[in-house]
Structure formats: structure tokens, C-alpha cells
Scaffold this motif. Structure first.
Motif, mmCIF file in Angstrom:
data_model
loop_
_atom_site.group_PDB
_atom_site.id
_atom_site.type_symbol
_atom_site.label_atom_id
_atom_site.label_comp_id
_atom_site.label_asym_id
_atom_site.label_seq_id
_atom_site.Cartn_x
_atom_site.Cartn_y
_atom_site.Cartn_z
ATOM 1 N N TRP A 18 12.119 -17.788 -14.900
ATOM 2 C CA TRP A 18 12.469 -17.576 -13.522
ATOM 3 C C TRP A 18 13.842 -18.147 -13.358
ATOM 4 C CZ3 TRP A 18 14.094 -20.600 -9.377
ATOM 5 C CH2 TRP A 18 14.217 -19.793 -8.228
ATOM 6 N N ALA A 19 14.071 -19.698 -13.817
ATOM 7 C CA ALA A 19 15.009 -20.262 -13.623
ATOM 8 C C ALA A 19 16.220 -19.976 -14.522
ATOM 9 C CB ALA A 19 14.816 -21.787 -13.890
ATOM 10 N N ARG A 20 15.671 -19.275 -15.785
ATOM 11 C CA ARG A 20 16.766 -18.819 -16.921
ATOM 12 C C ARG A 20 17.515 -17.577 -16.124
ATOM 13 N NH1 ARG A 20 16.761 -19.048 -23.218
ATOM 14 N NH2 ARG A 20 16.797 -21.030 -22.535
ATOM 15 N N TRP A 21 16.546 -16.849 -15.471
ATOM 16 C CA TRP A 21 17.125 -15.358 -14.960
ATOM 17 C C TRP A 21 18.081 -15.697 -13.870
ATOM 18 C CZ3 TRP A 21 11.610 -13.470 -14.307
ATOM 19 C CH2 TRP A 21 11.124 -12.937 -15.467
ATOM 20 N N THR A 22 17.777 -16.676 -12.892
ATOM 21 C CA THR A 22 18.373 -17.055 -11.945
ATOM 22 C C THR A 22 19.708 -17.658 -12.043
ATOM 23 O OG1 THR A 22 16.358 -17.299 -10.877
ATOM 24 C CG2 THR A 22 18.391 -17.788 -9.491
ATOM 25 N N ARG A 23 19.680 -18.292 -13.283
ATOM 26 C CA ARG A 23 20.936 -19.302 -13.267
ATOM 27 C C ARG A 23 22.071 -18.753 -13.312
ATOM 28 N NH1 ARG A 23 20.426 -24.499 -17.493
ATOM 29 N NH2 ARG A 23 22.142 -25.506 -16.358
ATOM 30 N N PRO A 24 22.232 -17.625 -14.312
ATOM 31 C CA PRO A 24 23.765 -17.173 -14.549
ATOM 32 C C PRO A 24 24.339 -16.613 -13.212
ATOM 33 C CG PRO A 24 22.316 -15.931 -15.582
ATOM 34 C CD PRO A 24 21.333 -17.022 -15.165
ATOM 35 N N TRP A 25 23.509 -16.005 -12.259
ATOM 36 C CA TRP A 25 23.774 -15.453 -10.943
ATOM 37 C C TRP A 25 24.232 -16.574 -10.169
ATOM 38 C CZ3 TRP A 25 24.497 -10.686 -11.381
ATOM 39 C CH2 TRP A 25 23.575 -9.692 -12.434
ATOM 40 N N VAL A 26 23.537 -17.595 -10.154
ATOM 41 C CA VAL A 26 24.098 -18.561 -9.092
ATOM 42 C C VAL A 26 25.326 -19.361 -9.683
ATOM 43 C CG1 VAL A 26 23.552 -21.063 -8.344
ATOM 44 C CG2 VAL A 26 21.790 -19.192 -8.610
ATOM 45 N N THR A 27 25.496 -19.433 -11.090
ATOM 46 C CA THR A 27 26.615 -19.771 -11.656
ATOM 47 C C THR A 27 27.806 -19.077 -11.397
ATOM 48 O OG1 THR A 27 25.497 -20.971 -13.269
ATOM 49 C CG2 THR A 27 27.782 -20.856 -13.650
ATOM 50 N N ALA A 28 27.552 -17.571 -11.381
ATOM 51 C CA ALA A 28 28.657 -16.846 -11.196
ATOM 52 C C ALA A 28 29.133 -16.755 -9.700
ATOM 53 C CB ALA A 28 28.400 -15.355 -11.535
ATOM 54 N N ALA A 29 28.180 -17.017 -8.768
ATOM 55 C CA ALA A 29 28.509 -16.854 -7.283
ATOM 56 C C ALA A 29 29.325 -18.018 -6.992
ATOM 57 C CB ALA A 29 27.141 -16.513 -6.672
ATOM 58 N N TRP A 30 28.760 -19.306 -7.532
ATOM 59 C CA TRP A 30 29.290 -20.560 -7.299
ATOM 60 C C TRP A 30 30.845 -20.534 -7.767
ATOM 61 C CZ3 TRP A 30 31.358 -24.130 -10.546
ATOM 62 C CH2 TRP A 30 31.519 -25.478 -9.999
ATOM 63 N N MET A 31 31.042 -20.013 -8.860
ATOM 64 C CA MET A 31 32.468 -19.857 -9.540
ATOM 65 C C MET A 31 33.436 -19.091 -8.425
ATOM 66 S SD MET A 31 33.628 -18.091 -13.076
ATOM 67 C CE MET A 31 33.597 -16.466 -12.303
ATOM 68 N N PHE A 32 32.843 -17.984 -8.091
ATOM 69 C CA PHE A 32 33.671 -17.283 -7.134
ATOM 70 C C PHE A 32 33.957 -18.239 -5.780
ATOM 71 C CE2 PHE A 32 32.411 -13.326 -9.514
ATOM 72 C CZ PHE A 32 33.553 -13.119 -10.003
ATOM 73 N N LEU A 33 33.024 -18.624 -5.425
ATOM 74 C CA LEU A 33 33.020 -19.157 -4.079
ATOM 75 C C LEU A 33 33.941 -20.637 -4.278
ATOM 76 C CD1 LEU A 33 32.014 -19.252 -1.212
ATOM 77 C CD2 LEU A 33 30.189 -21.002 -1.744
ATOM 78 N N MET A 45 37.048 -26.609 -12.175
ATOM 79 C CA MET A 45 35.628 -26.395 -12.003
ATOM 80 C C MET A 45 35.245 -25.209 -11.978
ATOM 81 S SD MET A 45 35.073 -28.556 -8.351
ATOM 82 C CE MET A 45 33.717 -29.416 -8.587
ATOM 83 N N ALA A 46 35.999 -24.193 -11.641
ATOM 84 C CA ALA A 46 35.586 -22.621 -11.795
ATOM 85 C C ALA A 46 35.443 -22.097 -13.224
ATOM 86 C CB ALA A 46 36.369 -21.850 -11.010
ATOM 87 N N PHE A 47 36.387 -22.653 -13.924
ATOM 88 C CA PHE A 47 36.379 -22.526 -15.361
ATOM 89 C C PHE A 47 35.373 -23.083 -15.984
ATOM 90 C CE2 PHE A 47 38.190 -23.396 -19.934
ATOM 91 C CZ PHE A 47 38.485 -22.032 -20.216
#
Lengths: 651, 146, 172
Positions: free
Chosen positions: A203-218, A629-631
Motif C-alpha cells: 500500500w505504501a509503495r502504491w501511495t508514495r508516488p502520488w503523494v510525492t507528485a501532489a507535494w511537488m506541485f503544491l 525542493m520541487a525538483f
């Protein structure tokens, strides 16, 4: 005709969202695979329809269709094309449509990139996303339809708010929304896990990239917002602790905590319940932010025009989504086991404390933002909570965090020894002490405690993770060439290093710019000059210039440093023709080391012009750090773990 | 550091005339204005606001400085007229206790709870056996003694 | 799962508070002067620069102190009501940040409900009273103590529920 098509597309999208919210979920309860599978096509259909609606509104803006009320309120025939396209999200209704479009975009991305997820789980994720989408589409159709007609049509539009006619604001909202809304995916993953009552290691592996992507945009969105405020508001400030800024900053802090706790959950299979709670919390704060900005419960410079009905609706939806999520958590979370033990001094503990500081910081911001309201509820006299409060409370919470940002990366999982930590941190420690004392003293002749602390921790925070990366690199080099190991450094590690270094860069920027900025505010006549902060400013006068939809008085200042001319600044006082509001357009000369900033005031009764001048050292480092940070987020996203799986799937 | 003639900071943008004041007073004046909230625009400090009221209040602050009042006295003067609302820095009082102390109390509480829990978890993991293990151990010992 | 239900409870409290917040106007600032004697100030009268308007003289009966200006468009909304009230109540004005000519002219055109108006050319009196949004109306009791402050145009409802109710309560 086209606006009606847009409206119709929106209605259809709403229907599909409703189906997407209920069919797949029902399917998982009934064990009906057809219903479960319907989620993907429903999500795609909905995405297309929302896109169609969005394009219809854009078309209405481009074609000056002032029979659409929203267009008439936010555009004008003189408005340049770029601002007509970005004007679509310049008001409440259109920005809500952008919200929905972004959510559809994320949903389609989940459909496209998560084919390997178990069918049951995937159906639940898409159902939750469908439900969120349904809420917003229904909200739009019920209270804030951007396609409402204006009869009779206006001859001319009322123009876009001049504050929003700025390149920074063309990209800021989409980035911000990508971040805000992106946390919906993590939310959906968390709900799906609770729904199923189990949360396995994957679960954590599935979720991680999505969180990272959203965080990057934010991160990008908040950085851009700050950059825009610095340019456009004309006060030389870059962060105002305005409720709207706080609304975007709280989910960022929680999102950052989530990234870290997800790392523990993925690597060590522990902190599971906590991670799920954070995933719920990050999106809850996004929704809360939406409520605060659009309901009018708080006073803010940037808030949208308010309507109580909207506030009631969003609050109801917020209560339903977040309340539902939390109740589900309360019922189901105990089923999630968190095995794995660790010692007091271990990477787990350090990350746990990272989470504590980030969450307390978010809590402090929430408390400060809502306190005037709490006071009102209790019937106490009105009060304000402003920058002095936030700065004072935020700082002691951030300093330990900066400290941890260098210790965490060099520590070991499960158990780490103090002596070992100390040995690995020797270099950062020496660097921090040396640079932290030498630079402020040499460059600015200052030894104020805060600057010292800021500089030291900044350097510490940049060099600590670099040491960890260097160790990894040395380990890899033993078998292969330097170039090969450099190319094959784990991306998530390089990304982390970048992100932490970005934080350090921001710390340096803040320390120097708050401590050493100089400002002058004075009346200048043609030929007057003023010298401060090693710069000399000569006022050459003011001339009238015409823009596409504004008239401006443009000042002319020549700036000298050490007697050498470095730049001519042209700050403007603009009057936008339609809304006739005066706007200060600052002129800024940016270098790596300092900005020279000039803003034009008004003509003085006794002759001469009011002029504001600033010299702000290191201020660009703030946004440089945010970019870094975003990079870092982007690098982490490109980690082999995520790519590898997909490739293997294909073969 | 060299400074040019110090000018009164604010009045310019409100369109009033400016007075030359001495440097320390200028600095005080400026810092005070950033601590005070404009009641008209409500999201700008008195230093940043273009509202007429902000201009009046800036003049009042300047007058009070010229009269030799301390920062605390000036703040109390304005607070008596406009209430806590005008202060960007909430005063320390019972009604703001939760605001000022809340984050730090919560921090101490969570840190304490977490540390206790980590210690315990650690003790359980390294020091004690599970029930199954204990039973097996008992069995082994029993057989050994038979 | 105590932690989970705790989160639910905290969230419910938050929602309740936000719901309450929706019923309030966040830009309204409560005055610290309520319950205190009206600040002592002296100003010129609008009618004549030689005469003085003394706030300490506002006692002996219930009175309204209304902050107004000729440039203030909202003031026109309450003007009719003020004209009517001037028959029943002692009504005084503070002419805020105005010019004498324009203010006098305005009273001539729309009618003068005030027994007297103080002329507050530079907003000094306004600061003493904590004025931030013209018009504002203060209710003073016979001892000269401020009992209530209304921000914005006064309307019949506010008059009945806030002002008249207080006067009736205050009378023995």
C-alpha cells in the motif's frame, strides 16, 4: 450555443461522477466484477466531459461572449489573450471548474497508471475519487454555474481583477490546485485500505508516488504564490500569513509529514495507522482551505466574493467527506497491525519527530488562523492574529526540524549509535559552525543570534544529506566506475538530498533577507538621489505610458553600486481602465546575492513622488530553494522502483 | 552603515507631507506600524495600507512618539480605542492562553507520549517473550526435567 | 480505537465552530469602549468654529452620537431614520474627515437631524472613539456611558432591538 454545450457536459459529468461514486463500490460489496470494472470507463468519460466544459468556458473567454455572466464579470475586449485564457480561473466559478478538471486529471492518471492494483482496491479508490468529484460538480451546478447566461448580454466585460493580471498568477493556481487536489488520491487510497480493513506492505509503495507528485506541485504552487505576492503587492514582502496562504501551507506541512511517514511504512512496515491518518488529514486540510477561502468566515485579501449558501454547501460536504473518513478510521484502524520495533535512537524515531514538528506547526497555523473565530464564538472581544504571532511560534518549531533534516538521512533504521551519527556528521558540523559564523560576520558585520542560527542550520541542512549521498556513492564506486555510480545513484535518495538542501537554501534566504534587508521610503523629485545599503538611486522622473488595458505612470530610477551603473528601474503606477483601481507594479532587479526593488507611490501635494526602495539580500534563494525542493520531488518520482515495476509488467 | 536622510516612513503613500525625524525614532515608528492592523482593509498592517484611517493612525503614532511615549504606552493607547483587533501580536492574557501555549503544550505532550511508547515497545521487543514462546519454553523445561 | 474517535470529536467541534462562523461577519470589530464613559474630547462645532462641542456635556438623558460625512454614501441610507429619531432622542453628530462647506451643504439638502455636530476635520475625534467605518452610531446613557455601538447604516430593526431595548431596560 457553446456555453450550453459546456453546461450540458458538466451535467453529464456530474451524472457519471455519481455512477462512479456508487457503482464500483456497490460492485465490491456484491462481488460484481463488471460493476467494479465500470469505474475506469466512467472516470475516463467524466474526465472528457469536464475537459469539454472547461474548453467551452475558455472559448467563451477568448471569443468575448459577454452573454455568459461569468465571462462578463471577469473579462474585457481589451484583455490580452494570455489573461483571457487564465481569466477562466480568475473568479470563484471558473476556479471551481479548474478544481474539477484537475481532479478529473488525477483520476484519469490513476486509471492509466494503476493497472497493477488489485481490482477490488482500484474500484474503491476510483469510487472515492468519484464521490469527491460528484461533490464539487454538484456544488458548481447548484450554486456556482460558470455558464449562467446574462440576459441581456453585457456590451462590455468588467475586466479581470488587475491583481490577477500577472504572469505569476497565470501558473500559480493550476500548480496549487494540482497539489491540493492531488492529495485526494492519497485520501482515496487511505479510504480504500480502511474499507477493505487491511493494509499490506505494498500500500505504501502504491501511495508514495502520488503523494510525492501532489507535494511537488503544491511546493511549486506555494512558491509561485509567494513570488507573485512579492512582485505584485508592492510591499516587498514574500509571506504575509494571510488566511489564504495559511490554507495552502497547512496541507503542505501535513503532506510533507506524510511523505516521511510513508517512507517508514514502505521500508519498515510500521507507522501504518499513523500514515493512514495523515493521508486523511492532508486532503481534509485541502478541503478546509477551500472552505476558508470561499465561504467568507475569515477576512482575507485574496478571498473570493462570498455567498453564504456556498459556505454552507462546502461545510456540509467537508463534514461528509472528512467526517466519514475519520469515522471509518475510528472503526477500522485497529485492524491494521503495525509490527516492527525500533530503538530510541533510530531513523524511525527521528522521522517520528519530524512528523511531530510538522504537525504541531500545522496545528499552530490552524489555531492562529481560526482563533479570531473561536474568540467570536465565545463572545470575547474581536482580536487579530497576525505575522508577529506566526513568526514567533513557527520559528521554534522549524529550527529543530532543520536540525533533524541532516541527522535523519545519515541515521540507520531500527538502531543507530550516537557515536556513529556524530562521526558521520563531523563534516556538516564543522561546515555549519565555520560558515554560520564567518559569512554573516564577513558579509554583513552581524552576529545576531537568529542569523547565526539560521545560517548554521541552513548549511547543516544542505551538507548533512550530501554526506549521506556521498557515502552511498563511495559504496557503489567500489565495484564500478565513478560515472556509472553517479548515474545509478538511487533517485529517491538524490531527490531527498535535493529537497533537504532546498530547505537549507530557504533557511539561508530567510535568515539573510529578514536580517539585512534595507528599505527607504521618501519623496523624490527629478534629479534627486539617495544612497543606502551600498547602492545609490537617482530619480530621473516619471512619464506616461499606455498598456493594452491600462494607463501607467512610469518612474525611472538609475541604480549605481560602487559608482558603477548597474540597472535602470521602471516601477509603474497603473490604472486599469475598467476597474479604475490603481496598481503598484514594482520594478525589481534580481541577482543571486540581492534584489534591488523599487515601487512608485503617488504624487505629493508639495511636488515630487513617493518612492519606496528596498535592497533585499538573498531573497531569490527562497524561491530557488522551493524550486530545488520541487525538483527533489521530481527526482524521487523518477526512482527506478516505480519504473521497474511497469517495465516488468509489460514484458 | 551609511544612511541617507531619514524620512518619515509612511505618510507618502497616503499623500501627506513628510517630516524628518531622527533615526532611532524612525526605526521604532516603522516597527510599530508593522505590528498594527489596519481596520479598513483588515489584511494589511498600518505600514502597508493606503486607507485614510491608516494615514490618521500613522499620524497619531508619530505624534505619540514625538510626545515621548514608549512603545507599550502607544500600543495601550490604540488598544484602548480599537481593542485587541488592532494588534497583530495578540496580547498575553487568559483569553489568548490557548493560542500562545497551545502548540507548545501539545508538543510537550506528544513528545512525552511518544518517547514513553517507543521505550515500552522497545522493552517488549527485546526483553519479553510472547505467550506462545513462553508456553513452548515451559514445555521444553518440563520435558527436560522429566 | 480511542484515538480515532478523538479525531472525530475534534473534527465535529471544528465543523460546529465553522458553522457558527458562517453566521458572523468577520470584518465587524467589537469596541472596547462599551461600558465606559464616552472619551473626553473637545472639537469645533460644524456650525461655527468659535463654538465648542464638548463630549462631557452629553449627559442627563439618553443620546445617540452618530459619526457621519458628506462623502459617505451609506450615511444616506440611515438618514431618514435619523431624521425621525431626532424627534424622540437627543441626537448628536460627528462630522468625520469632511470640509465645512460640503458638510453644511449636505445638511441643508437632506435635513439636519443633529442638535449639534462636532467638526472632526482630521479624524482625531474618530480615533478617540475607535471609528473605522463611517457611519457609526453610539448609544450613551444619562451618565454619559457608552452602552452600544452600531457599525454601518442604522436600520429600524437595529434601532428597535439594540437601542430602544436598552433604553427601556435602563429606565427604572
Amino acid at each position: 450555443m457553446i456555453p450550453e454545450l459546456g453546461h450540458f457536459a458538466l451535467v453529464l459529468a456530474c451524472v457519471l461522477a455519481g455512477l462512479q461514486a456508487f457503482l464500483p463500490g456497490w460492485g465490491t460489496q456484491r462481488g460484481n466484477p463488471t460493476w467494479m470494472r465500470s469505474a475506469s470507463s466512467l472516470a475516463l468519460g467524466q474526465g472528457l466531459l469536464v475537459l469539454l466544459a472547461y474548453l467551452a468556458l475558455t472559448w467563451a473567454f477568448i471569443e468575448h461572449d459577454f452573454s455568459v455572466r461569468y465571462v462578463a464579470n471577469n473579462s474585457n475586449t481589451e484583455l490580452p489573450l494570455a489573461y483571457r485564457i487564465s481569466g477562466v480561473w480568475g473568479g470563484h466559478e471558473g476556479s471551481l471548474l479548474l478544481w474539477s478538471l484537475v481532479l478529473s486529471g488525477w483520476t484519469v492518471a490513476v486509471v492509466a497508471l494503476s493497472r497493477r492494483l488489485p481490482m477490488l482496491f482500484r474500484a474503491r479508490v476510483l469510487a472515492v475519487l468519484g464521490f469527491v468529484s460528484l461533490g464539487f460538480l454538484a456544488f458548481m451546478l447548484a450554486t456556482s454555474n460558470p455558464f449562467d447566461r446574462l440576459i441581456p448580454a453585457a456590451m462590455q466585460g468588467r475586466d479581470l481583477n488587475p491583481l490577477l493580471q500577472d504572469p505569476g498568477l497565470v501558473i500559480h493556481p493550476p500548480m496549487l490546485y494540482m497539489g491540493y487536489v492531488g492529495f485526494a488520491v492519497a485520501f482515496a487510497f487511505a479510504i480504500a485500505a480502511l474499507w477493505g480493513g487491511q493494509l499490506h506492505a505494498a500500500w505504501a509503495r502504491w501511495t508514495r508516488p502520488w503523494v510525492t507528485a501532489a507535494w511537488m506541485f503544491l511546493t511549486l504552487g506555494i512558491g509561485l504564490g509567494s513570488w507573485w505576492a512579492y512582485h505584485e503587492l508592492g510591499w516587498g514582502g514574500w509571506w504575509f500569513w494571510d488566511p489564504v496562504e495559511n490554507a495552502s501551507f497547512m496541507p503542505w506541512l501535513v503532506g510533507t509529514a506524510l511523505i516521511h511517514s510513508l517512507a517508514v511504512t514502505e521500508k519498515r512496515n510500521t507507522f501504518k495507522r499513523w500514515t493512514v491518518l495523515l493521508a486523511l488529514l492532508a486532503f481534509s486540510l485541502s478541503l478546509l482551505g477551500t472552505f476558508l477561502v470561499r465561504s467568507g468566515v475569515l477576512v482575507s485579501v485574496h478571498a473570493f466574493a462570498n455567498d453564504p449558501a456556498r459556505g454552507v454547501y462546502i461545510l456540509g460536504f467537508l463534514a461528509l467527506v472528512v467526517g466519514g473518513g475519520l469515522i471509518l478510521y475510528a472503526i477500522r484502524a485497529h485492524r491494521i497491525e503495525s509490527p516492527g520495533h525500533f530503538e530510541l535512537l533510530s531513523r524511525e524515531t527521528l522521522l517520528l519527530f519530524n512528523n511531530v514538528f510538522l504537525l504541531i506547526a500545522a496545528f499552530a497555523i490552524l489555531l492562529g488562523t481560526l482563533y479570531p473565530l473561536i474568540v467570536d464564538v465565545l463572545g470575547l472581544p474581536s482580536m487579530s492574529v497576525g505575522p508577529p504571532y506566526f513568526n514567533l511560534v513557527f520559528l521554534p518549531l522549524m529550527l529543530p526540524l532543520l536540525f533533524l533534516a541532516a541527522v535523519g538521512p545519515v541515521s540507520r533504521w531500527k538502531k543507530t549509535r550516537a557515536r556513529e551519527l556524530l562521526r558521520r556528521l563531523q563534516v556538516p558540523l564543522v561546515l555549519a559552525l565555520a560558515i554560520g559564523t564567518a559569512v554573516p560576520w564577513a558579509a554583513f558585520g552581524s552576529t545576531s543570534a537568529l542569523v547565526l542560527a539560521g545560517t548554521m542550520l541552513g548549511v547543516w541542512c544542505i551538507s548533512g544529506p550530501l554526506v549521506a549521498l556521498w557515502r552511498q556513492f563511495s559504496r557503489m564506486r567500489r565495484g564500478t566506475s565513478a560515472g556509472y555510480s553517479l548515474r545509478h545513484l538511487p533517485r529517491h535518495m538524490v531527490g531527498m538530498t535535493c529537497a533537504h538542501a532546498g530547505l537549507g537554501v530557504i533557511a539561508l534566504g530567510i535568515a539573510f533577507t529578514t536580517a539585512f534587508s534595507m528599505e527607504r521610503e521618501l519623496v523624490m523629485n527629478e534629479g534627486d538621489s539617495v544612497a543606502f545599503a551600498e547602492h545609490e538611486f537617482v530619480f530621473r522622473g516619471v512619464q506616461e505610458v499606455d498598456g493594452p488595458n491600462y494607463r501607467a505612470q512610469q518612474g525611472h530610477l538609475s541604480v549605481y553600486r560602487d559608482g558603477e551603473p548597474i540597472v535602470d528601474l521602471h516601477p509603474e503606477k497603473r490604472t486599469y481602465l475598467v476597474q479604475s483601481s490603481p496598481m503598484t507594479e514594482a520594478a525589481i532587479y534580481s541577482t543571486v546575492w540581492r534584489d534591488v526593488y523599487a515601487a512608485l507611490g503617488v504624487v505629493q501635494p508639495g511636488g515630487g513622488w513617493g518612492v519606496r526602495l528596498y535592497v533585499k539580500p538573498f531573497i531569490q534563494w527562497l524561491w530557488g530553494g522551493a524550486l530545488l525542493m520541487a525538483f527533489g520531488g521530481l527526482l524521487a518520482l523518477s526512482d527506478r522502483r516505480y519504473r521497474y515495476r511497469r517495465k516488468r509488467r509489460r514484458t | 552603515m551609511k544612511r541617507a536622510t531619514a524620512w518619515s516612513f509612511c505618510l507618502l503613500f497616503a499623500g501627506s507631507t513628510c517630516l524628518a525625524v531622527d533615526e532611532a525614532a524612525d526605526e521604532r515608528y516603522r516597527n510599530l506600524l508593522y505590528e498594527l492592523r489596519c481596520l479598513v482593509c483588515q489584511n494589511q498592517s498600518l505600514a502597508d495600507s493606503d486607507a485614510e484611517l491608516a494615514g490618521d493612525l500613522r499620524r497619531r503614532v508619530q505624534d505619540l512618539i514625538d510626545q515621548g511615549m514608549s512603545d507599550e504606552e502607544i500600543i495601550a493607547h490604540l488598544q484602548a480605542r480599537y481593542g485587541d483587533f488592532i494588534l497583530y501580536r495578540p496580547p498575553l492574557a487568559w483569553r489568548t492562553a490557548a493560542l500562545w501555549a497551545g502548540p507548545f503544550v501539545l508538543l510537550a505532550l506528544t513528545a512525552w507520549l511518544l518517547l514513553r511508547r517507543i521505550r515500552r515497545g522497545h522493552a517488549r521487543a527485546s526483553g519479553s517473550l510472547s505467550d506462545v514462546e513462553r508456553k513452548r519454553l515451559k514445555d521444553v523445561l518440563k520435558r527436560g526435567s522429566d | 480505537m480511542i484515538r480515532g474517535w478523538l479525531a472525530v470529536a475534534v473534527f465535529a467541534g471544528l465543523v460546529a465552530m465553522l458553522a457558527f462562523g458562517l453566521t458572523r461577519d468577520p470584518s465587524r470589530v467589537s469596541s472596547p469602549l462599551i461600558g465606559l464613559p464616552v472619551p473626553a474630547f473637545q472639537a469645533e462645532r460644524l456650525a461655527s468654529a468659535d463654538e465648542h462641542f464638548d463630549s462631557t456635556a452629553l449627559r442627563g438623558e439618553w443620546s445617540l452620537l452618530n459619526v457621519w460625512a458628506s462623502w459617505c454614501t451609506t450615511c444616506l441610507e440611515e438618514h431618514e431614520l435619523l431624521m425621525r429619531l431626532s424627534q424622540q432622542l437627543a441626537l448628536y453628530g460627528i462630522n468625520h474627515r469632511d470640509t465645512r462647506d460640503e458638510a453644511r451643504n449636505w445638511l441643508q439638502v437632506y435635513g439636519n437631524p443633529y442638535r449639534a455636530s462636532a467638526f472632526d476635520e482630521h479624524g482625531e475625534v474618530g480615533i478617540e472613539l475607535g471609528v473605522y467605518k463611517v457611519p457609526e452610531t453610539f448609544l450613551l446613557d444619562p451618565d454619559g456611558v457608552i452602552r452600544y455601538k452600531h457599525v454601518g447604516a442604522l436600520d429600524e430593526e437595529a434601532y428597535q432591538e439594540q437601542i430602544l431595548a436598552r433604553i427601556r431596560e435602563g429606565r427604572p
